[in-house]
Write a protein that holds these residues in place. Structure first.
Motif, short mmCIF file in Angstrom:
data_model
loop_
_atom_site.label_atom_id
_atom_site.label_comp_id
_atom_site.label_asym_id
_atom_site.label_seq_id
_atom_site.Cartn_x
_atom_site.Cartn_y
_atom_site.Cartn_z
N VAL A 272 7.63 -7.05 13.28
CA VAL A 272 7.19 -6.92 14.21
C VAL A 272 6.41 -4.65 14.69
O VAL A 272 5.55 -4.29 14.65
N ASP A 273 7.16 -4.18 13.58
CA ASP A 273 7.40 -2.48 13.23
C ASP A 273 5.97 -2.77 12.95
O ASP A 273 4.96 -1.49 12.54
N LEU A 274 5.25 -3.19 11.99
CA LEU A 274 4.61 -3.06 11.08
C LEU A 274 3.28 -3.26 11.59
O LEU A 274 2.45 -3.28 11.91
N LEU A 275 3.28 -4.08 12.27
CA LEU A 275 1.49 -4.58 13.44
C LEU A 275 2.17 -3.91 14.50
O LEU A 275 1.01 -3.37 14.70
N GLY A 276 3.33 -3.03 15.07
CA GLY A 276 2.91 -1.64 15.64
C GLY A 276 1.84 -0.55 15.05
O GLY A 276 1.79 -0.02 15.92
N LEU A 277 2.14 -0.72 13.90
CA LEU A 277 1.15 0.52 13.72
C LEU A 277 -0.40 0.40 13.68
O LEU A 277 -1.07 1.62 13.27
N GLY A 278 -0.78 -0.55 13.77
CA GLY A 278 -2.15 -1.09 13.69
C GLY A 278 -3.52 -0.31 12.96
O GLY A 278 -4.45 0.57 12.77
N LEU A 279 -2.94 -0.70 11.36
CA LEU A 279 -2.92 -1.04 10.86
C LEU A 279 -4.80 -1.41 10.37
O LEU A 279 -4.99 -2.56 10.86
N ALA A 280 -5.78 -0.63 9.66
CA ALA A 280 -7.53 -0.72 10.82
C ALA A 280 -7.99 -1.00 9.08
O ALA A 280 -8.90 -2.03 8.92
N ASP A 281 -7.30 -0.31 7.96
CA ASP A 281 -8.11 -0.32 6.52
C ASP A 281 -8.13 -2.42 6.07
O ASP A 281 -6.58 -2.53 6.00
N GLU B 131 -2.25 3.47 3.97
CA GLU B 131 -2.09 3.93 5.82
C GLU B 131 -1.18 3.38 5.67
O GLU B 131 -0.54 4.17 7.02
N MET B 132 -0.46 2.46 5.63
CA MET B 132 0.68 1.68 5.92
C MET B 132 1.86 3.01 6.04
O MET B 132 2.72 2.93 6.75
N VAL B 133 1.76 3.62 5.23
CA VAL B 133 2.66 4.79 4.41
C VAL B 133 2.32 6.07 5.30
O VAL B 133 3.16 5.96 6.39
N LEU B 134 1.58 5.84 5.80
CA LEU B 134 0.64 7.46 6.28
C LEU B 134 1.23 7.20 8.13
O LEU B 134 1.48 7.79 8.72
N ALA B 135 0.80 6.41 8.59
CA ALA B 135 0.97 5.28 9.71
C ALA B 135 2.85 5.09 9.38
O ALA B 135 2.97 5.90 10.72
N ALA B 136 3.71 4.61 8.76
CA ALA B 136 4.58 4.87 9.32
C ALA B 136 5.54 5.79 9.27
O ALA B 136 6.49 6.61 9.67
N ALA B 137 5.18 7.29 8.33
CA ALA B 137 5.62 8.55 8.19
C ALA B 137 5.05 8.94 9.80
O ALA B 137 5.50 9.70 9.97
N ALA B 138 4.12 8.73 9.76
CA ALA B 138 3.23 9.32 11.08
C ALA B 138 4.39 9.54 12.53
O ALA B 138 4.69 9.52 13.37
N ALA B 139 5.12 7.61 12.29
CA ALA B 139 5.67 7.00 13.29
C ALA B 139 6.94 7.64 13.13
O ALA B 139 7.82 7.44 14.01
N LEU C 261 -0.26 12.29 -0.71
CA LEU C 261 0.39 11.97 0.39
C LEU C 261 1.43 12.84 0.27
O LEU C 261 2.27 13.23 1.52
N ARG C 262 2.39 12.71 -0.60
CA ARG C 262 4.04 13.98 -0.51
C ARG C 262 3.49 15.27 -0.06
O ARG C 262 4.26 15.82 1.24
N ARG C 263 2.15 16.33 -0.30
CA ARG C 263 2.05 17.04 0.49
C ARG C 263 1.34 17.06 1.56
O ARG C 263 1.38 17.87 2.46
N ARG C 264 0.76 15.52 2.12
CA ARG C 264 -0.09 15.40 3.59
C ARG C 264 1.14 15.55 4.87
O ARG C 264 1.12 16.00 5.71
N CYS C 265 2.53 14.62 4.15
CA CYS C 265 2.96 14.04 5.25
C CYS C 265 4.20 14.33 4.85
O CYS C 265 5.53 13.93 5.25
N GLY C 266 5.24 14.76 3.65
CA GLY C 266 6.29 15.18 3.46
C GLY C 266 7.20 13.67 2.74
O GLY C 266 8.62 14.07 2.08
N VAL C 267 6.32 12.23 2.52
CA VAL C 267 7.30 11.34 2.35
C VAL C 267 7.70 11.36 0.68
O VAL C 267 6.58 11.26 0.17
N PRO C 268 9.11 11.30 0.34
CA PRO C 268 9.51 11.63 -0.65
C PRO C 268 9.09 10.27 -1.32
O PRO C 268 10.14 9.17 -2.58
N LEU C 269 7.58 9.91 -2.18
CA LEU C 269 7.57 8.85 -2.88
C LEU C 269 6.43 9.12 -4.30
O LEU C 269 5.86 9.84 -4.25
N ARG C 270 7.40 8.64 -4.99
CA ARG C 270 6.44 9.20 -6.65
C ARG C 270 5.67 7.43 -7.10
O ARG C 270 4.88 7.87 -7.92
N ASP C 271 5.34 7.08 -6.18
CA ASP C 271 4.75 5.35 -5.90
C ASP C 271 4.19 5.23 -4.70
O ASP C 271 5.07 5.10 -4.42
#
Length: 217
Positions: A150-159, A167-175, A130-140
């Motif tokens: 409202v913001d979470l619902l706006g991410l359109g999570l599908a899994d 998917e939540m973290v990926l979508a948040a990073a992309a946004a 995940l860090r390599r793909r989108c650079g978010v500083p997460l270890r866990d």
């Protein structure tokens, strides 16, 4: 008021401890995913709102709880007593303060029994990717997390399986969200209870498979 979403499958042993430790101003939404041990009844007895989720899968339960929530800020929390609800303000406060958009609790095990080696391995591999793909500083990819509803619902999570948290973290990073993690205690599960993910190698492999699919998507 902050809504706390607890995806639940057969957590009757753990729910009384979890629900009794919610801080003032935090309201429980138990998303029951087909429990056969009376979890839904216990949750209702402790004052939680119970949402019945016929579709099986962690993501299905988590998202149903999100859709049922009404508070401005929502949390996600495992129902198995591995995370102390009294520490929820640690992840909520940065969201309330407007300094972060998504906060995850970085699990710090209080004992070796709290986090089996195979589960740590799977988590470390996914966090690295995940860090390599989108650079978010997460270890866990911690299950205790908070954001605005409202913001979470706006991410359109599908899994609707184990890939939902990733998917939540990926979508948040992309946004362009501000994502951070804060240390929280990680405890052994309630006696007589076994994790659907970390309790077995097979459970961990399934979770890694689902999350890898999301990363590759």
């Amino acid at each position: 008021m902050v809504d706390v979403i607890l995806p639940c499958l057969n957590e009757a042993e753990a729910l009384p401890w979890v629900l009794s430790r919610l801080p003032a101003g935090y309201r429980a939404i138990v998303a029951d995913n087909g429990s056969t041990d009376g979890s839904a009844l216990i949750a209702a007895e402790y004052g939680a709102r119970v949402v019945t989720v016929p579709r099986r899968g962690f993501g299905a339960a988590a998202h149903a709880g999100l859709e049922a929530s009404s508070a401005d800020v929502v949390c996600f929390l495992d129902a198995d007593a591995t995370l102390d609800p009294r520490q929820l303000p640690r992840v909520v406060n940065p969201v309330l303060a407007g300094t972060s958009d998504l906060v995850l609790g970085r699990r710090r095990p209080v004992s070796a029994a709290a986090w089996p080696l195979h589960a740590r391995w799977g988590n470390a591999v996914l966090a690295h990717r995940l860090r390599r793909r989108c650079g978010v500083p997460l270890r866990d990819l911690g299950p205790m997390r908070a954001a605005r509803r409202v913001d979470l619902l706006g991410l359109g999570l599908a899994d609707r399986r184990f890939g939902y948290p990733l998917e939540m973290v990926l979508a948040a990073a992309a946004a362009g969200w501000r994502v951070e993690e804060i240390d929280v205690d990680y405890l052994p599960r309630a006696e007589g209870s076994r994790s659907k993910v970390t309790g077995t190698w097979l459970g961990t492999v399934r979770a890694v498979r689902d999350m890898s699919r999301v990363l590759s998507g």
